[in-house]
Structure formats: structure tokens, C-alpha cells
Design an enzyme around this catalytic site. Sequence first.
Site, PDB file in Angstrom:
ATOM      1  N   ASP A   1     -41.685 135.088 104.265  1.00  0.00           N
ATOM      2  CA  ASP A   1     -41.202 133.636 104.599  1.00  0.00           C
ATOM      3  C   ASP A   1     -40.695 133.035 103.376  1.00  0.00           C
ATOM      4  O   ASP A   1     -40.385 133.784 102.394  1.00  0.00           O
ATOM      5  CB  ASP A   1     -43.046 132.919 104.779  1.00  0.00           C
ATOM      6  CG  ASP A   1     -42.793 131.729 105.542  1.00  0.00           C
ATOM      7  OD1 ASP A   1     -41.806 131.301 105.889  1.00  0.00           O
ATOM      8  OD2 ASP A   1     -43.966 131.365 106.025  1.00  0.00           O
TER       9      ASP A   1
HETATM   10  C1  BGC Z   1     -42.387 128.363 107.393  1.00  0.00           C
HETATM   11  C2  BGC Z   1     -42.127 129.338 108.578  1.00  0.00           C
HETATM   12  C3  BGC Z   1     -40.592 128.938 108.897  1.00  0.00           C
HETATM   13  C4  BGC Z   1     -39.777 129.198 107.507  1.00  0.00           C
HETATM   14  C5  BGC Z   1     -38.195 129.040 107.862  1.00  0.00           C
HETATM   15  C6  BGC Z   1     -41.459 128.413 106.296  1.00  0.00           C
HETATM   16  O1  BGC Z   1     -41.613 127.149 105.483  1.00  0.00           O
HETATM   17  O2  BGC Z   1     -43.566 128.841 106.972  1.00  0.00           O
HETATM   18  O3  BGC Z   1     -43.090 129.199 109.500  1.00  0.00           O
HETATM   19  O4  BGC Z   1     -40.256 130.013 109.914  1.00  0.00           O
HETATM   20  O5  BGC Z   1     -39.999 128.199 106.613  1.00  0.00           O
HETATM   21  O6  BGC Z   1     -37.857 127.686 108.397  1.00  0.00           O
END
Ligand code: BGC
Length: 725
Positions: free
Chosen positions: A273
Site C-alpha cells: 500500500d
Molecule cells: C489506500 C489504498 C489505495 C492507495 C493508492 C492508499 O492510501 O489505502 O486503498 O489503493 O492509497 O491510492
Amino acid sequence: MNKPWMNAALPVEARIDALLEVMTPAEKIGQTQQVRNINPSHADALRAGSIGSALFASGAWAGNERDGGVRLQALHAMQRVAVEESRLGIPLLYARDVIHGHRTVFPIPLGQAATWSPDLVRAGARIAATEAAAEGLHWTFTPMLDIVRDPRWGRVAESFGEDPHLCGELARAAVRGYQGDDLAHPESIAACAKHFAAYGGAEGGRDYNTVDIGPRSLRDTYLPPFRAAVRAGVATVMASFNEIDGMPVTAHRELLRQTLKENWGFDGLVVSDWNAVAELIAHGVASDRRAAGKLALDAGVDIDMVSNIFLEELAGLVESGDVSASALDDAVRRILRVKFRLGLFEQPMRGHADPDTVFLQAPFRQAARQAAAESLVLLENRDGLLPLRADTKRILLTGPLASADQALFGTWTLDGLAGDVVTLEKALREGLGKDVDLRVKPFVDEALLHARSCDVALVCVGEHPSRGGEANSVVSLELPAGQTEILEALHRIGLPIVAIVIAGRPLDLSRVRSYADAILFAFHPGVEGGHAIADVLLGHHDACGRLPMSFPRHGGQVPLYYNHKSTGRPLPPNQHVHARYADSSDAPLYPFGYGLGYTRFAYGTPRLSAEEIPTDGELRIDIDITNHGDRPGIETVQVYVRDLCASVTRPVRELKSFARVALVPGETRTLAFAIQAADLAFSGPDLRARVEPGEHHLWVAAHALAGEPVAFRLTGPVVYPDPGA
Ligand code: BGC
């Protein structure tokens, strides 16, 4: 240079072998590097082969912050540098969070779950993929498969709810929708099962918080939807931010490498993530960036989303032998596999010549309207107030969301435009006869004045999307400040009130219930939300949504979920005299699976194929469902099972199957369900998935607290149906 990997006639694995043979360590590491918002300043890095993928997002809280959108030409320009000016010509992989629609915005995932319709979820995902692919995107970070039991957590909006079976069925549907049968199809994009795993178990509903669950609930509650997605062929998985009992998932070798990749045979890629590799330092398991990089790669993270640690540290780590060359090769192989499957080596410039002609086509809007209509849950309907009677002449429309446009989208809407939204007011004007007087009065004083001369008040209350989503948890599950008072004030006037509650999470509606005669609950319903709500208010569509999460009667009850354990001192079912709380019943206000409709359904007695079935057998159940009302309607028939005595404690009920059936008045249909004994497996004392003999109860019911049980028995030896679990 001879480039055998460009030979599409060779099997994918042979093409990967050919590439790995010629790649330098730096080029391999480049594949693991994901940058944000690629642009001409990255051109030199692209030429050097040190970027493998890019995501387009406004920042770490992209779900709540809009950006400028993506531009096909800009994406192609950078792709051209990658394929034409780098030594090996490996194409870039472009990702974006297309969470519940791209330009045609569908209901938030929790709303889609309220349809209980894999078909609608699949159709919505396909449309999202078609629009996103037209704009040059290859990969979306969805579906989110976190099991959620605490509506304080803002990210419940992105989930399919509290139940592992429902979530698993919808996971499969979503993956099929995004990816189709062929990832290389011009209208397919790669899906990403996230957040692996147990992110929804955040203590106190506080985002990113510690998750302290045991290995059995991890396996039996949190992992099954991911397993379903892997079985459906999901191309990618995202490791979650959280720790589980002391181990951050980004460093969780057992979960990522052993369970996901080895035991389940997942051969796609794992992405971290946002900045999560670096966050291993804040978690306190890595002393510095180098240690963080080693932990994450060893654990099985293949792509480093934006922290730059793999890019900066892996060369040194591989050189010193702290990270094995084969671990790096495995990561690169997985990344290349996804690129080959997407057909990027053959067609790196994916996208439609004119994406605008693809967006918001009439059938796309129609699908969004249907999904939204079927996501609406009718919670109360005293005296059959809804659908509105044809002779209703004066309607008051009020409340803070009465004229909502963009606020109907919900969290994680990066590309929907306010101007595309059909507001409720517009939809009502379209749907009501010319002689109906619709008075839109946002101010309470004005609304009160008009209330005296109106037949009914439609009061749109609820949450602005900014109150939910990532990093937006709440302590109060009541309506935001001042809104209940609007209902109370109108209630004093004495006219019938329909509360239309538009929100991103289950709310405590106890007070709303005491002021409103009807409650129609809409999880943020998307671009066609106005039409959908009007369709149901006016009776052009049945109210047929069913809750995918339990609704508490007070925020102090959460976490609250139907598939809880018995305890040694269970409460008598459906009795409110006994309670654990001195100041409340334990029961939810509205249980999982609940929802009213405009007609009445009667359930016959379930007929089982046998009272005893072997521990490796199948149970078939037939049941007659009759529409006893005077309107057509759609019922969601739910099959629950309880294992009465096992080697470990088991939930009081678990959903094992469901089916939706549309019946005209007077019609009876026999529904047939089949449950495999293997569907009743759970993690035994040794944590292996097993099916045990013994007594079971089964309910075919309209929600998780309804119905009478019938008994059946599993017979034979203990069976271990799944070597991978
Ligand atoms: C979130 C994810 C997301 C990623 C990319 C993160 O902060 O937890 O769900 O896909 O950002 O934007």
C-alpha cells in the site's frame, strides 16, 4: 538486440525467462518501482529502466482529494519513452483507484453489496473497466475485500460488508467484471484484491490501527473473500497497512509468501500500500530504510508503491546477499507476468482514440441507475407511506442533501463530474406529474412553513462523503450535527415524513425512527442516484436492497455483527428483556440481511434432500417462496447454517447461500440451493480447515434473525477438504 520476449507465439513463462536472462540487477529492481503521477521529469529514469509502474493519485489520501484526472496522450507519451527508448523496451503498467466506476459512477461498494447481486456488481465492474481502459489505464486497486464489523471506520464504504460469504461472491463477480475472460481484451483491466488482510479489524474503528485477531478468525472470517478472488483469477493483491498481532502485513512472510503465494497458488503480483514499505520504520520493526526494504521483499511484496525504498536499497541488499537474487527474480517474474497477460508487450498504447465517446453511454447510465435502485434499503414504512400515492399533490423536499449532486458519489470518486449527476430534485420533476407541486426548501424555517400545506415531506439527511472513506473515522454514528433536529421539528408539524438517509456507513437511526414514518437508506448511490431514489419513492422500482452490515441501535454497541459466537451464557434469541447492557438491548436496530419491500413474501418449509449427509457430501434444499402482496417484488432468500457442537466454538449463524427472486403477485417459485459439506469447513484446533460430523441447524430466511431452524446431521469421519487452507 534479439528480443525473444517480444515473440507472442512463445508461452508467457518462456518470454519471462528470456527477459530475466538479459536483465541487469538495476533493470530488475526498476520493475519493482512504482511512482506517482508519471510525467516528463521521469523520462531519464524510464530510459534507464528504473520505473516499472505508475499510479495516478493526488496523494496519500487520494480517496478524499480530487486530482486533475488522467490524459491518454500524456500516458502514451511516457509509455513511448519506456518501450522505445529503454534498452529492453518493457512497457509501463498504469494504475488508478477506479473504485466504484470511472466516469459512470456506481453506488459505493457497500451499496453495491446491498443489492446482493453478483450480476449487478459484475456489470458495474465491466463498465468501470471499459471506461478506465479507454483512458489508457491498465490496473485498478479494487475490489476491497476487508470484512467490516465496525461502522466507525470510514472505509466500510469501500467494502462489501460484514459477511465472508457475501463478500466472497461479490469479490468473484467484481474480478470477472474488471478482468473479463482475457486481460488483454481492450476493455479489461487488472483487478487488485485489497487490503490483504484484516485491515477492517482496526481497533476502535480508527484507520490504520492495530489489528489483534487470532489465527482462526483470520482464516475463517477475514481471508475467505481473498481466497475467492484468487480462485477467480485476480491478477494482483495489495498488502494492507495494518499489523496483525504484532506483525505488519508488509513484513508478513507467512501471510504473503506462504499462505497467498505458496498455499493458494497465487501467481500474480503483490503491491504494497501507499508508502507502506517505509512505514515499517514507524511500525517499529525496521530500524532504517534498508531494513524495511529487506523485510518487505522477503515477505513477498513485489512492487513498492511510492516509498522508493526498493529502488534505493535492493541493489545493495542483493549484492551483500541479505536479499537473495531468486527472491528479486520471483518479484520481477510476477510483475512481468501481469504485463504479459495484459498484452502490454503487444499493445503498449492501450486506450480509445476518443475516450469521451466511451464515457456515460446510455446503457452505462441505465446499469448505474438499476444498481443504485436495487441498493436502496427500505428500513421503515409505516402505514405503507411508500411508494408515494398517485394522488399526492404537494411534496416538500428538504434536508441538507436535498439538492446533492457530487455528494451522491461517495468516497473514492476520482473521475466523476458533478455536472453528470442526476439530482433527486431533477429526477422527481421528471417522474412526477405536471400537477404535482414539488417545493424544494433547504432552510428549515422555510421548510416548516411549507410543511403545513404539504401532503408529505421528503427529508434528505445523512453524510457528506468527506465524513467517510480513508482516515475518516467517527465516534458518533448518529446523523451529523443538527440533522435529527430537522426531522424532530417537522415531526411536530404532524405531516408524514420520509427520511431519505444518504450515507457511507451504517448509522444509529434510533432517533430518526422515532420521527420518520418511512426510512429509505441509500449508501452513496452515484451518478444516477437521483433517478434511483425517485424510482423507488414513486414505486417504479421495488425497494429490494438488503443490509450488508448490521445497523446498531447505539454506537456503543459496535463492533456488532450477526455471525457472533454463542458464549457460555447466550442470550435467549429475539428477547429484549435480557441484555448485557444496562441501558440498551443487545440486538441491532436492523439486522444483517434486513430490508422491506413493497409486497409481502411467504416462505414455505425448507425441504432437505436428506437429514444426514456425509462429511464429503452435498445438501440440497428446496423452498417455496410466494408473493402474497399486490405488487411485483424482488426477494433475497438467505440460507444460514449453525454447527451446534464442534471441536472449537462456531458462530450462531453463518450465511452459506442466497438467491434473489422476482415474483409477480400470487406467484410461487421453488428455489433450489446446494450446500457442499466442504462449505461448512472451519479451522479446527490444529488450524487446518476441516469438516466435522455433528448436528447442524439451517434457516432459509429473509434476514439473519428471521426464520425457524430445521435440523440436519453431518456423518462420517472428519474431512480435510482443502490442503491449501
Ligand atoms: C489506500 C489504498 C489505495 C492507495 C493508492 C492508499 O492510501 O489505502 O486503498 O489503493 O492509497 O491510492
